[in-house]
Design a protein around this motif. Structure first.
Motif, PDB file in Angstrom:
ATOM      1  N   ASP A 188       0.805  -1.220   0.000  1.00 44.66           N
ATOM      2  CA  ASP A 188       0.000   0.000   0.000  1.00 44.66           C
ATOM      3  C   ASP A 188       0.837   1.268   0.000  1.00 44.66           C
ATOM      4  OD1 ASP A 188      -2.770  -1.051   0.162  1.00 44.66           O
ATOM      5  OD2 ASP A 188      -1.929  -2.060   1.900  1.00 44.66           O
ATOM      6  N   LEU A 189       1.973   1.217   0.700  1.00 45.02           N
ATOM      7  CA  LEU A 189       2.747   2.445   0.883  1.00 45.02           C
ATOM      8  C   LEU A 189       4.229   2.099   0.930  1.00 45.02           C
ATOM      9  CD1 LEU A 189       2.899   5.501   1.708  1.00 45.02           C
ATOM     10  CD2 LEU A 189       2.576   4.739   4.062  1.00 45.02           C
ATOM     11  N   ASN A 243      14.330   6.158   0.105  1.00 42.55           N
ATOM     12  CA  ASN A 243      15.433   7.139   0.208  1.00 42.55           C
ATOM     13  C   ASN A 243      15.331   7.979   1.475  1.00 42.55           C
ATOM     14  OD1 ASN A 243      16.492   6.372  -2.320  1.00 42.55           O
ATOM     15  ND2 ASN A 243      14.952   7.638  -3.348  1.00 42.55           N
ATOM     16  N   VAL A 244      15.018   7.336   2.565  1.00 39.28           N
ATOM     17  CA  VAL A 244      14.754   8.060   3.802  1.00 39.28           C
ATOM     18  C   VAL A 244      15.748   7.619   4.897  1.00 39.28           C
ATOM     19  CG1 VAL A 244      13.074   6.386   4.720  1.00 39.28           C
ATOM     20  CG2 VAL A 244      12.846   8.819   5.299  1.00 39.28           C
ATOM     21  N   ALA A 245      16.195   8.577   5.703  1.00 41.69           N
ATOM     22  CA  ALA A 245      16.956   8.214   6.903  1.00 41.69           C
ATOM     23  C   ALA A 245      15.963   7.651   7.923  1.00 41.69           C
ATOM     24  CB  ALA A 245      17.664   9.438   7.476  1.00 41.69           C
ATOM     25  N   ILE A 246      16.375   6.662   8.670  1.00 45.84           N
ATOM     26  CA  ILE A 246      15.444   6.013   9.622  1.00 45.84           C
ATOM     27  C   ILE A 246      16.123   5.807  10.977  1.00 45.84           C
ATOM     28  CG2 ILE A 246      13.911   4.032  10.043  1.00 45.84           C
ATOM     29  CD1 ILE A 246      14.139   3.357   7.025  1.00 45.84           C
ATOM     30  N   LEU A 247      15.474   6.251  12.023  1.00 43.52           N
ATOM     31  CA  LEU A 247      15.834   5.810  13.374  1.00 43.52           C
ATOM     32  C   LEU A 247      14.749   4.807  13.748  1.00 43.52           C
ATOM     33  CD1 LEU A 247      16.867   9.099  15.244  1.00 43.52           C
ATOM     34  CD2 LEU A 247      18.357   7.230  14.531  1.00 43.52           C
ATOM     35  N   THR A 248      15.104   3.536  13.776  1.00 41.58           N
ATOM     36  CA  THR A 248      14.064   2.514  13.952  1.00 41.58           C
ATOM     37  C   THR A 248      13.574   2.414  15.387  1.00 41.58           C
ATOM     38  OG1 THR A 248      15.639   0.752  14.428  1.00 41.58           O
ATOM     39  CG2 THR A 248      15.055   1.115  12.093  1.00 41.58           C
ATOM     40  N   LEU A 249      14.466   2.732  16.367  1.00 38.51           N
ATOM     41  CA  LEU A 249      14.145   2.516  17.779  1.00 38.51           C
ATOM     42  C   LEU A 249      13.903   1.039  18.080  1.00 38.51           C
ATOM     43  CD1 LEU A 249      14.060   4.835  19.963  1.00 38.51           C
ATOM     44  CD2 LEU A 249      13.920   5.661  17.629  1.00 38.51           C
ATOM     45  N   ASP A 250      14.434   0.139  17.255  1.00 35.99           N
ATOM     46  CA  ASP A 250      14.353  -1.286  17.601  1.00 35.99           C
ATOM     47  C   ASP A 250      15.312  -1.566  18.764  1.00 35.99           C
ATOM     48  OD1 ASP A 250      16.917  -1.450  16.548  1.00 35.99           O
ATOM     49  OD2 ASP A 250      16.340  -2.584  14.762  1.00 35.99           O
ATOM     50  N   SER A 251      15.379  -2.818  19.195  1.00 36.99           N
ATOM     51  CA  SER A 251      16.147  -3.103  20.422  1.00 36.99           C
ATOM     52  C   SER A 251      17.638  -2.836  20.238  1.00 36.99           C
ATOM     53  CB  SER A 251      15.904  -4.543  20.866  1.00 36.99           C
ATOM     54  OG  SER A 251      16.323  -5.417  19.835  1.00 36.99           O
ATOM     55  N   PHE A 268      14.419   2.263   3.342  1.00 40.71           N
ATOM     56  CA  PHE A 268      13.022   2.272   2.890  1.00 40.71           C
ATOM     57  C   PHE A 268      12.154   1.587   3.940  1.00 40.71           C
ATOM     58  CE2 PHE A 268      14.153  -2.002   1.764  1.00 40.71           C
ATOM     59  CZ  PHE A 268      12.966  -2.717   1.890  1.00 40.71           C
ATOM     60  N   ILE A 269      10.871   1.895   3.885  1.00 40.12           N
ATOM     61  CA  ILE A 269       9.882   1.242   4.748  1.00 40.12           C
ATOM     62  C   ILE A 269       8.702   0.831   3.860  1.00 40.12           C
ATOM     63  CG2 ILE A 269       8.371   1.477   6.763  1.00 40.12           C
ATOM     64  CD1 ILE A 269      10.166   3.926   7.575  1.00 40.12           C
ATOM     65  N   ALA A 270       8.355  -0.450   3.911  1.00 39.17           N
ATOM     66  CA  ALA A 270       7.228  -0.949   3.127  1.00 39.17           C
ATOM     67  C   ALA A 270       6.049  -1.225   4.058  1.00 39.17           C
ATOM     68  CB  ALA A 270       7.618  -2.225   2.388  1.00 39.17           C
ATOM     69  N   VAL A 271       4.871  -0.740   3.655  1.00 36.98           N
ATOM     70  CA  VAL A 271       3.672  -0.857   4.495  1.00 36.98           C
ATOM     71  C   VAL A 271       2.564  -1.554   3.705  1.00 36.98           C
ATOM     72  CG1 VAL A 271       1.883   0.459   5.709  1.00 36.98           C
ATOM     73  CG2 VAL A 271       4.262   1.258   5.760  1.00 36.98           C
ATOM     74  N   LYS A 272       1.975  -2.565   4.324  1.00 33.87           N
ATOM     75  CA  LYS A 272       0.839  -3.256   3.710  1.00 33.87           C
ATOM     76  C   LYS A 272      -0.311  -3.228   4.701  1.00 33.87           C
ATOM     77  CE  LYS A 272       0.030  -7.350   0.882  1.00 33.87           C
ATOM     78  NZ  LYS A 272       0.671  -8.554   0.331  1.00 33.87           N
ATOM     79  N   LYS A 273      -1.435  -2.759   4.262  1.00 29.48           N
ATOM     80  CA  LYS A 273      -2.560  -2.526   5.162  1.00 29.48           C
ATOM     81  C   LYS A 273      -2.082  -1.712   6.376  1.00 29.48           C
ATOM     82  CE  LYS A 273      -5.398  -6.333   3.566  1.00 29.48           C
ATOM     83  NZ  LYS A 273      -5.789  -7.705   3.804  1.00 29.48           N
ATOM     84  N   GLU A 274      -2.264  -2.239   7.579  1.00 29.13           N
ATOM     85  CA  GLU A 274      -1.920  -1.450   8.765  1.00 29.13           C
ATOM     86  C   GLU A 274      -0.459  -1.582   9.177  1.00 29.13           C
ATOM     87  OE1 GLU A 274      -4.533  -2.872  11.811  1.00 29.13           O
ATOM     88  OE2 GLU A 274      -6.325  -2.008  10.879  1.00 29.13           O
ATOM     89  N   LYS A 275       0.245  -2.510   8.569  1.00 30.19           N
ATOM     90  CA  LYS A 275       1.526  -2.930   9.157  1.00 30.19           C
ATOM     91  C   LYS A 275       2.758  -2.648   8.309  1.00 30.19           C
ATOM     92  CE  LYS A 275      -0.109  -6.457  12.318  1.00 30.19           C
ATOM     93  NZ  LYS A 275      -0.081  -7.864  12.701  1.00 30.19           N
ATOM     94  N   GLU A 293      16.161  13.652   2.162  1.00 36.14           N
ATOM     95  CA  GLU A 293      16.317  14.723   3.155  1.00 36.14           C
ATOM     96  C   GLU A 293      15.224  14.705   4.233  1.00 36.14           C
ATOM     97  OE1 GLU A 293      18.915  17.968   1.969  1.00 36.14           O
ATOM     98  OE2 GLU A 293      17.726  18.059   0.144  1.00 36.14           O
ATOM     99  N   MET A 294      14.639  13.519   4.405  1.00 34.40           N
ATOM    100  CA  MET A 294      13.664  13.343   5.483  1.00 34.40           C
ATOM    101  C   MET A 294      14.203  12.291   6.454  1.00 34.40           C
ATOM    102  SD  MET A 294      10.936  15.222   4.478  1.00 34.40           S
ATOM    103  CE  MET A 294       9.238  14.661   4.474  1.00 34.40           C
ATOM    104  N   LEU A 295      13.680  12.349   7.678  1.00 31.81           N
ATOM    105  CA  LEU A 295      14.001  11.353   8.696  1.00 31.81           C
ATOM    106  C   LEU A 295      12.707  10.683   9.134  1.00 31.81           C
ATOM    107  CD1 LEU A 295      15.730   9.967  10.939  1.00 31.81           C
ATOM    108  CD2 LEU A 295      15.275  11.994  12.359  1.00 31.81           C
ATOM    109  N   ALA A 296      12.694   9.354   9.092  1.00 34.24           N
ATOM    110  CA  ALA A 296      11.535   8.602   9.595  1.00 34.24           C
ATOM    111  C   ALA A 296      11.782   8.177  11.035  1.00 34.24           C
ATOM    112  CB  ALA A 296      11.299   7.369   8.726  1.00 34.24           C
ATOM    113  N   LEU A 297      10.800   8.450  11.861  1.00 32.99           N
ATOM    114  CA  LEU A 297      10.820   8.037  13.267  1.00 32.99           C
ATOM    115  C   LEU A 297       9.515   7.306  13.563  1.00 32.99           C
ATOM    116  CD1 LEU A 297      11.679  11.336  15.197  1.00 32.99           C
ATOM    117  CD2 LEU A 297      13.194   9.381  14.903  1.00 32.99           C
ATOM    118  N   PRO A 298       9.530   6.418  14.566  1.00 27.06           N
ATOM    119  CA  PRO A 298       8.237   5.918  15.040  1.00 27.06           C
ATOM    120  C   PRO A 298       7.416   7.104  15.545  1.00 27.06           C
ATOM    121  CG  PRO A 298      10.079   5.034  16.359  1.00 27.06           C
ATOM    122  CD  PRO A 298      10.674   5.931  15.338  1.00 27.06           C
TER     123      PRO A 298
END
Lengths: 436, 436
Positions: free
Chosen positions: A5-6, A10-18, A27-34, A57-62
């Motif tokens: 879906d989405l 080309n995005v910087a990501i701080l995942t905040l994973d463990s 990149f981040i791939a999204v299908k339905k809600e997840k 030139e964007m940063l993805a955060l939770p």
């Protein structure tokens, strides 16, 4: 090619994973809600997306999690500031609530709060207020993840004339909304000094019965602690433990006045704490010992509190203040590093809401609650460290895109799911009515 | 009909004049550099303006005055955070300055700082750094009011190899720029612990000779105070008084570690103090006793300090933090009311820079340094009290228009006098070079 879906690329990501994984170009791939995939740029070529977001030139955060607020109070933002606490509460806040708060008020005011929160990067919030069922219907439409608890008190609220009525509403809220993907009912007795032992026990039973979070104010002010100590012969924390109120589903807001023994109890019972630094300073209620709580293993999250004591719902301000304040108080600039504070505002909130498997980080299998910050801002260059830039230099106005539950709610700084101009006009009209 | 250059009409105004006059719906008339009329809507009909700004749903404030910074350090924003002070300074900041700071660096970095400041509503700033003459040429072109002092130290700076060379540069800066309408030279010895008594005396003489402000760091950290006490047998404040360094032209940044006697000296000598709350917390250097200083009659202003210790140049954040922090420390929510804090950030800065007849308020005869905030924002409605809304709820991103010296420098959030994209690209290129 997998259809999704989405795709954010080309995005910087701080995942905040463990492992606190960060990606300079991912990149981040999204299908339905997840979220179904997170990776380095180039690896997104297997996905064919209905909607593509170019993340250069964007940063993805939770999405940020505001773990304690009274959101609809935005309509009272600034009615009374810089006053002694008793005067503030008894002469201004309580009379205003008694006169104005009703289901219609909640429906309108909560829209304004939701817009403010979403546009400033908050994708989930935990609310304790009144007429939460009315709020839930509006919030589901707008599309913000909401943990909602009907405020329970011994005395009449603007909505419930008895504690029993409050409990009934709380149970109805749970029954109606449990299982919804966006609206998460919780149980929210106000405080140990405003709820009888019976009411606290009933609230806990409700939380146990339906396995939903339990949220309360605790040890915000010194006099509350002294009052409980005098009446019960123990600290508020020990009193709640004695009532079997604490536990892994329980979170407590403020927690400014606690002893070492209290901290041990909070850690042992796995009770969460929500720190509200802007509110605590503005009302001069005390200092939550966040570094000590974290050292003891207590789960900590951040919140704004309501707009009468803040006066905004901006989690970027809470992060900046939290990171700075405790350095000053501890006289140690290594206290609460930027990446730790960013964790409090994301995974910290998820954990105290027992939603750590669903939200709080950008990881495969989690709900797609994601915000994108525009890094091409004069106050965000040069860039050496992403977490540091977010906590110490970024502002909520840098948030350009907000995705909740896989759906784009804010795009290029504009909210898509509600008519902002109309909501602002209604808030202005309310102020006219209030002032006259 | 009087011909004027600029008319702002239908605008709410907080004038910050001595009566704290506010207008719900007013106008401001500007001719050349100055404000020639301020009044209620309707009375602007006598003016025919070359440029009209429709101010509906906007708030006009005097431009904010950042009374202590090291602006060009924005190029080092975030190179080293959350570290022990000694390590931060000796392993990161000083080596970076030694390696990179030169006139070319200053010309580029100061552009970025000017854009950040102007877009966030700062129209004047007081700077202590190096190659200030190079900075001045750029800043005059961009159009921000600048109080600039070449940093004077006993040891070599990135620009001057001896204190004598520093003093010579300082005097040249004064001779070249004194009388300029935007660039105001000052004298800026670094601190009592980094400048000999002779250097401090020479700096004071220079300030006296040309009647320009004198600016210094003072009692920021506890060890500095202890060092001076050990070496001189008195507190840093008493030591500076002993050198005849204090006075109505002198302002001191930080002033975290002062005794009651020190406070009396500062009041008696009419020495100004610049409070930098975000920097002081982040570096854990101490707490400036602002309420006590004000009670004693000391002039107080606000500053951001440099971007390595903040990490932004946003005066809205300083106002919000200043108003909150001292409530918390004093355990009294009536401490430093919103309107008092707004005064510190405007007239307070003007006073300590001895520019109170020129800037700091919206009054007839003053320079037209004016900012317009867009009040139609979800976090700025409803509106009950303008000062409260500015200090506790507004963000720097609400600043849409910035006028300095009668000239529009920022319009609809875009800076008009410099190519922002190019400046950002150069800052990003610097980060690449720095990291490699």
């Amino acid at each position: 090619m997998e259809k999704i879906d989405l795709l954010i690329k080309n995005v910087a990501i701080l995942t905040l994973d463990s492992k606190n994984t960060s990606l300079k170009n991912g990149f981040i791939a999204v299908k339905k809600e997840k979220i179904i995939a997170v990776g380095v740029s180039g690896d997104e070529k297997n996905y064919s997306a209905k909607k593509l977001i170019e993340g250069r030139e964007m940063l993805a955060l939770p999405g940020l999690i505001n773990a304690h607020t009274h959101a609809a109070m935005v309509y009272f933002r600034g009615i009374a500031d810089d006053l002694p606490l008793k005067e503030w509460l008894e002469k201004h806040i309580w009379p205003a609530e008694a006169k104005y708060v009703n289901p219609h008020f909640i429906r309108e005011a909560i829209k304004l709060a939701a817009i403010e929160m979403l546009k400033s990067g908050t994708t989930s919030f935990c609310d304790m207020y009144f007429a939460e069922d009315e709020a839930a219907e509006v919030l589901e439409q707008i599309g913000i993840r909401s943990f909602l608890g009907e405020g329970l008190l011994d005395f009449p609220t603007p909505i419930s004339s008895t504690p029993e009525e409050g409990l009934r509403r709380a149970e109805e809220l749970i029954k109606k909304w449990q299982g919804s993907s966006l609206i998460h009912p919780i149980v929210a007795p106000h405080a140990p000094y405003t709820c009888s032992a019976d009411l606290l026990k009933s609230a806990k039973e409700l939380s146990d019965k339906y396995n939903v979070p339990l949220h309360i104010h605790l040890a915000e002010e010194k006099w509350e602690v002294e009052k409980i100590e005098e009446e019960k012969g123990m600290s508020p924390v020990a009193y709640l433990q004695d009532l079997d109120f604490l536990g892994k589903r329980t979170s407590a807001a403020h927690v400014n006045w606690v002893s070492e023994d209290d901290v041990k109890i909070l850690a042992q019972t796995k009770t969460g704490v929500v720190h509200n630094p802007e509110s605590n300073l503005k009302l001069a209620t005390g200092f939550c010992p966040v570094p000590d709580l974290l050292s003891a293993g207590v789960k900590v999250a951040l919140g704004t509190d309501g707009a009468t004591s803040n006066n905004n719902l901006d989690m970027f301000e809470e992060m900046s203040l939290c990171a700075r304040l405790h350095k000053g108080l501890k006289k140690d600039p290594t206290t609460l590093k930027a990446k730790e504070v960013l964790r409090l505002a994301t995974m910290g909130g998820a954990e105290i809401l027992n939603a750590q498997d669903e939200i709080g980080s950008i990881e495969v299998g989690k709900k797609a609650d994601i915000i994108l910050l525009d890094l091409k801002q004069p106050h965000l260059v040069p860039l050496y460290d992403l977490a540091s830039q977010v906590v110490y230099a970024a502002k909520s106005s840098d948030v350009k895109t907000v995705i909740v539950n896989g759906k784009i709610i804010v795009e290029n700084g504009r909210i898509l799911t509600v008519d902002e101009d109309e909501v602002i006009a209604k808030a202005q009209a309310f102020a006219q009515k209030f002032k006259s």
